[in-house]
Design a protein around this motif. Structure first.
Motif, PDB file in Angstrom:
ATOM      1  N   UNK A  69       0.346  25.430  53.049  1.00 13.59           N
ATOM      2  CA  UNK A  69       1.156  25.785  51.890  1.00 13.59           C
ATOM      3  C   UNK A  69       0.250  26.092  50.707  1.00 13.59           C
ATOM      4  N   UNK A  70       0.354  27.301  50.162  1.00 12.81           N
ATOM      5  CA  UNK A  70      -0.449  27.606  48.973  1.00 12.81           C
ATOM      6  C   UNK A  70      -0.039  26.703  47.807  1.00 12.81           C
ATOM      7  N   UNK A  71      -0.985  26.412  46.948  1.00 10.25           N
ATOM      8  CA  UNK A  71      -0.651  25.595  45.781  1.00 10.25           C
ATOM      9  C   UNK A  71       0.234  26.385  44.831  1.00 10.25           C
ATOM     10  N   UNK A  72       0.884  25.656  43.952  1.00  5.37           N
ATOM     11  CA  UNK A  72       1.778  26.264  42.964  1.00  5.37           C
ATOM     12  C   UNK A  72       1.205  26.023  41.578  1.00  5.37           C
ATOM     13  N   UNK A  73       1.151  27.076  40.789  1.00  5.33           N
ATOM     14  CA  UNK A  73       0.677  27.010  39.414  1.00  5.33           C
ATOM     15  C   UNK A  73       1.854  27.343  38.506  1.00  5.33           C
ATOM     16  N   UNK A  74       2.108  26.481  37.532  1.00  7.88           N
ATOM     17  CA  UNK A  74       3.229  26.680  36.621  1.00  7.88           C
ATOM     18  C   UNK A  74       2.868  27.690  35.526  1.00  7.88           C
ATOM     19  N   UNK A  75       3.831  28.529  35.187  1.00  8.35           N
ATOM     20  CA  UNK A  75       3.690  29.557  34.161  1.00  8.35           C
ATOM     21  C   UNK A  75       4.834  29.441  33.172  1.00  8.35           C
TER      22      UNK A  75
ATOM     23  N   UNK B  35      -4.665  32.689  47.699  1.00 10.21           N
ATOM     24  CA  UNK B  35      -3.274  33.018  47.445  1.00 10.21           C
ATOM     25  C   UNK B  35      -2.608  31.762  46.907  1.00 10.21           C
ATOM     26  N   UNK B  36      -1.810  31.909  45.846  1.00 14.30           N
ATOM     27  CA  UNK B  36      -1.088  30.775  45.277  1.00 14.30           C
ATOM     28  C   UNK B  36       0.275  31.247  44.788  1.00 14.30           C
ATOM     29  N   UNK B  37       1.171  30.306  44.559  1.00 12.79           N
ATOM     30  CA  UNK B  37       2.495  30.612  44.030  1.00 12.79           C
ATOM     31  C   UNK B  37       2.488  30.436  42.527  1.00 12.79           C
ATOM     32  N   UNK B  38       2.904  31.466  41.812  1.00 12.74           N
ATOM     33  CA  UNK B  38       3.122  31.372  40.374  1.00 12.74           C
ATOM     34  C   UNK B  38       4.592  31.068  40.159  1.00 12.74           C
ATOM     35  N   UNK B  39       4.885  29.984  39.436  1.00 11.97           N
ATOM     36  CA  UNK B  39       6.270  29.553  39.289  1.00 11.97           C
ATOM     37  C   UNK B  39       6.612  29.318  37.824  1.00 11.97           C
ATOM     38  N   UNK B  40       7.786  29.783  37.434  1.00 13.66           N
ATOM     39  CA  UNK B  40       8.346  29.510  36.108  1.00 13.66           C
ATOM     40  C   UNK B  40       9.778  29.038  36.321  1.00 13.66           C
ATOM     41  N   UNK B  41      10.506  28.830  35.248  1.00 13.67           N
ATOM     42  CA  UNK B  41      11.915  28.458  35.384  1.00 13.67           C
ATOM     43  C   UNK B  41      12.759  29.617  35.902  1.00 13.67           C
ATOM     44  N   UNK B  42      12.225  30.825  35.792  1.00 12.74           N
ATOM     45  CA  UNK B  42      12.995  32.006  36.183  1.00 12.74           C
ATOM     46  C   UNK B  42      12.619  32.611  37.526  1.00 12.74           C
TER      47      UNK B  42
ATOM     48  N   UNK C 201       4.318  35.078  44.838  1.00  6.05           N
ATOM     49  CA  UNK C 201       3.059  34.814  45.514  1.00  6.05           C
ATOM     50  C   UNK C 201       2.003  35.764  44.963  1.00  6.05           C
ATOM     51  N   UNK C 202       0.857  35.198  44.560  1.00  8.65           N
ATOM     52  CA  UNK C 202      -0.214  35.974  43.936  1.00  8.65           C
ATOM     53  C   UNK C 202      -1.525  35.785  44.670  1.00  8.65           C
ATOM     54  N   UNK C 203      -2.311  36.844  44.737  1.00  6.07           N
ATOM     55  CA  UNK C 203      -3.651  36.775  45.322  1.00  6.07           C
ATOM     56  C   UNK C 203      -4.673  36.960  44.210  1.00  6.07           C
ATOM     57  N   UNK C 204      -5.730  36.176  44.247  1.00  5.65           N
ATOM     58  CA  UNK C 204      -6.816  36.296  43.267  1.00  5.65           C
ATOM     59  C   UNK C 204      -7.737  37.428  43.703  1.00  5.65           C
ATOM     60  N   UNK C 205      -7.919  38.408  42.803  1.00  7.54           N
ATOM     61  CA  UNK C 205      -8.764  39.565  43.111  1.00  7.54           C
ATOM     62  C   UNK C 205     -10.099  39.530  42.365  1.00  7.54           C
ATOM     63  N   UNK C 206     -10.235  38.611  41.418  1.00  5.50           N
ATOM     64  CA  UNK C 206     -11.485  38.489  40.668  1.00  5.50           C
ATOM     65  C   UNK C 206     -11.432  37.283  39.742  1.00  5.50           C
TER      66      UNK C 206
END
Length: 135
Positions: free
Chosen positions: A17-23, A56-63, A67-72
């Protein structure tokens, strides 16, 4: 001032499971639309210390959750310096009619760090370039 690129590391996508980062919004929405391609954080955060190209990680907000991949990964001495180096990729141009080093620095300090001041320090801010994988 750009300091260095972080070398490619083991991909987080290999984990179960990719980690989740709050936005906060509107920032994750801007990434979702493609208007913002770089996430800026203090370099001493757990996320910044472990971010590698290909992760790859999950970007999560209230809305939303995307899923996002780091390119740099790049390091700068301040939020303002990151804006000078990256410009529209940070997504702050929609907030200001005329962005500047000092306006961007203050925006990050006030909105994300409760007004705490961050004087320039070598490599203290990380710019994580991302692309939407799915969401």
């Amino acid at each position: 001032e750009q300091l260095r690129m972080k070398p490619q590391g083991e991909s987080v996508s290999r984990r179960r499971r990719p980690r989740t980062l709050m936005f906060q919004e509107p920032w994750l929405g801007a990434i979702d639309r493609g208007d913002k391609t770089t996430e800026i954080r203090l370099a001493d955060s757990a996320f910044a210390r472990s971010a590698s190209v290909g992760d790859v990680f999950n970007g999560k907000s209230q809305e939303r959750c995307i899923s996002l991949e780091i390119t740099g990964v790049e390091f700068f001495d301040s939020f303002g310096d990151a804006w000078v180096g990256l410009g529209p990729a940070m997504g702050v141009d929609s907030v200001f009619s005329k962005p500047s080093h000092s306006k961007v620095q203050k925006l990050y300090e006030d909105c994300f760090y409760r007004g705490r001041s961050f004087p320039p320090e070598k490599g203290s801010v990380v710019a994580v370039h991302v692309r939407k994988v799915r969401g």
